[in-house]
Design a protein around this motif. Sequence first.
Motif, short mmCIF file in Angstrom:
data_model
loop_
_atom_site.label_atom_id
_atom_site.label_comp_id
_atom_site.label_asym_id
_atom_site.label_seq_id
_atom_site.Cartn_x
_atom_site.Cartn_y
_atom_site.Cartn_z
N HIS A 234 0.83 -1.20 0.00
CA HIS A 234 0.00 0.00 0.00
C HIS A 234 0.87 1.25 0.00
CE1 HIS A 234 -3.08 2.89 1.00
NE2 HIS A 234 -2.53 3.13 2.18
N ASN A 235 1.89 1.27 0.82
CA ASN A 235 2.78 2.43 0.90
C ASN A 235 3.52 2.66 -0.41
OD1 ASN A 235 2.03 2.93 3.55
ND2 ASN A 235 3.72 1.73 4.40
N ASP A 236 3.72 1.59 -1.19
CA ASP A 236 4.37 1.71 -2.50
C ASP A 236 3.38 2.05 -3.61
OD1 ASP A 236 6.77 1.18 -1.32
OD2 ASP A 236 7.05 -0.80 -2.20
N GLY A 237 2.12 2.28 -3.24
CA GLY A 237 1.12 2.67 -4.23
C GLY A 237 0.57 1.52 -5.05
N MET A 238 0.74 0.30 -4.59
CA MET A 238 0.25 -0.86 -5.34
C MET A 238 -1.21 -1.12 -5.05
SD MET A 238 3.57 -3.35 -4.71
CE MET A 238 2.83 -4.77 -5.51
N ARG A 239 -1.88 -1.73 -5.99
CA ARG A 239 -3.23 -2.24 -5.82
C ARG A 239 -3.47 -3.31 -6.89
NH1 ARG A 239 -3.62 2.66 -8.33
NH2 ARG A 239 -4.75 2.70 -10.32
N THR A 240 -4.39 -4.20 -6.63
CA THR A 240 -4.61 -5.30 -7.57
C THR A 240 -4.95 -4.78 -8.96
OG1 THR A 240 -5.39 -6.75 -5.80
CG2 THR A 240 -6.02 -7.33 -8.06
N GLY A 241 -4.24 -5.31 -9.95
CA GLY A 241 -4.48 -4.94 -11.34
C GLY A 241 -3.60 -3.82 -11.84
N LEU A 242 -2.89 -3.14 -10.94
CA LEU A 242 -2.04 -2.02 -11.35
C LEU A 242 -0.81 -2.54 -12.08
CD1 LEU A 242 -1.46 1.09 -11.12
CD2 LEU A 242 -0.10 0.52 -9.10
N GLU A 243 -0.55 -1.97 -13.27
CA GLU A 243 0.68 -2.30 -13.99
C GLU A 243 1.85 -1.68 -13.24
OE1 GLU A 243 2.51 -1.19 -18.29
OE2 GLU A 243 0.51 -2.12 -18.30
N LEU A 244 2.89 -2.48 -13.01
CA LEU A 244 4.00 -2.05 -12.17
C LEU A 244 5.14 -1.50 -13.00
CD1 LEU A 244 3.98 -4.98 -9.58
CD2 LEU A 244 2.88 -2.74 -9.43
N ASP A 245 5.67 -0.37 -12.56
CA ASP A 245 6.80 0.26 -13.25
C ASP A 245 7.97 -0.71 -13.34
OD1 ASP A 245 5.34 2.58 -13.47
OD2 ASP A 245 6.28 3.57 -11.75
N GLY A 246 8.59 -0.75 -14.51
CA GLY A 246 9.71 -1.64 -14.71
C GLY A 246 9.32 -3.02 -15.19
N GLY A 247 8.01 -3.27 -15.25
CA GLY A 247 7.54 -4.59 -15.65
C GLY A 247 7.34 -4.76 -17.14
N LYS A 248 7.62 -3.71 -17.92
CA LYS A 248 7.57 -3.77 -19.39
C LYS A 248 6.23 -4.29 -19.90
CE LYS A 248 12.58 -4.35 -19.72
NZ LYS A 248 13.72 -5.16 -20.26
N GLY A 249 5.16 -3.91 -19.19
CA GLY A 249 3.82 -4.31 -19.61
C GLY A 249 3.44 -5.73 -19.27
#
Length: 487
Positions: A234-249
Amino acid sequence: MNNIVLCSVRQPGEVTVSDLHIVDGVVAGIRAGGGIPGGSRVVSLDGRYVIPGLWDEHVHMTQWALHSNRMDLSAAASAREAATAVGRYFRNADPSVTAVGVGFRDASWPDVPTLEMLDAATGNQPTALISHDLHCVWLNSAAARRYGMEVDAGGLLREELAFALTRELGKLPDSVVDRWVRDAADAASARGIVGVVDFEMTWNRDVWLRRIAGGFTSLRVEAGIYPEDLERAHNDGMRTGLELDGGKGLLRAGPLKVLIDGSLNTRTAFCVDPYPDGGYGLLTVSFDDLVSLLRRAREYGFVPGVHAIGDGANQVALDAFERAGIGGRIEHAQFVRTEDLARFGPLGVTASVQPVHALDDRDAAESNWGGRTQRAFPLRSLLDAGATLALGSDAPVAPLDPWAALSAATTRSRQDTRGPWHPQECISRGQALAASARGRSRIRVGDPADLVVLDTDPLAAPDSEFAAMPVAATLLAGRFTYDGGLA
């Protein structure tokens, strides 16, 4: 702009062929003949069948990769047979390295594991044997000393202690594990898999970012979160379904995984009625704590995936979803009270199920849930009651092969002399394919070009061919991850 045209393809049940146009990773057109845009890459599929890409909704990817490189004990018919086989297999092993076996099924053994038995077979070679469901580890004395574990006369660790040791056994060099994961993912692609929900029991985001940075391109990955990491996520701004930076899609945040009971094999699945040898299994999270956790998941934007195998655990999970006012997933839903079947749909709870477990566990279920197994692995009943199904393997508990799951869901049989188990719970092939493709039953314009090319119509193939379906190619966003010689 990246254009590709798959010429001469059919969707299941069709006779006529079409050309499938893909632009920048998206299905841009499905046309019967007509012109091909200039500059397009053209691949002729010669009338083969194309279906939406398949997902495995529940895997432990690192454990599956490790499993694929360890001694397989799934065929051992007794504790003594397993111990003897391990002793032979690891006879000249390096004692500085722990010998690891996987896949044993002690719930159906006529004898019981003992520390003395394993010690006699393995001597001073540290040895750890992991059960097929990951909920139990059988240690010898040398391994117990090495890892500082206290074991009783059985030499068995269960539940949290087993999980902790399994994680410890997986601490190999990142380069080795990542290579094995890449190999396992390539093999999954060759079976039509385009994505996995990975519930590896660790802080998994950074592991996958490392793998993707190192060149991993085979699959989409949704990396699950466990309660101990929820605040961090949560503190890293994550949530289910969110595309993660650095994950190249390729990488998104997955569900919040919450384990509230154990497993059938260890008789720790929490049940309404007692087991034949007494006890009701384990409820590892109280109802109030589960409700609190689900409410926090709702606040933080995480979809909860609650591990519930026994009918008592499924009742508790559904009650908690209702009290918390949030939908989500129940992982496994192996044993469900009849009155709870109709609750999944209205509560917005997906049944994330692993059909091969019905075949693997039928004997253990008949032994432990005798007289009630007509509601074990109730896929048809869940669908008929309005639930949404999502199919997976729980690899390494079952192989990461979608066609094994699809076959089990539609036949409740291994195509052997035993015949189907509770065949009234079979679902249709169309329903099973949709449950393996996130509800996509056909390819439509605007869909991501995550596709599987098959040599045979999956709606018409004989059961034996369906179970071992030949996959000609797999595409991820219009890119071949497995080409089978076609491209």
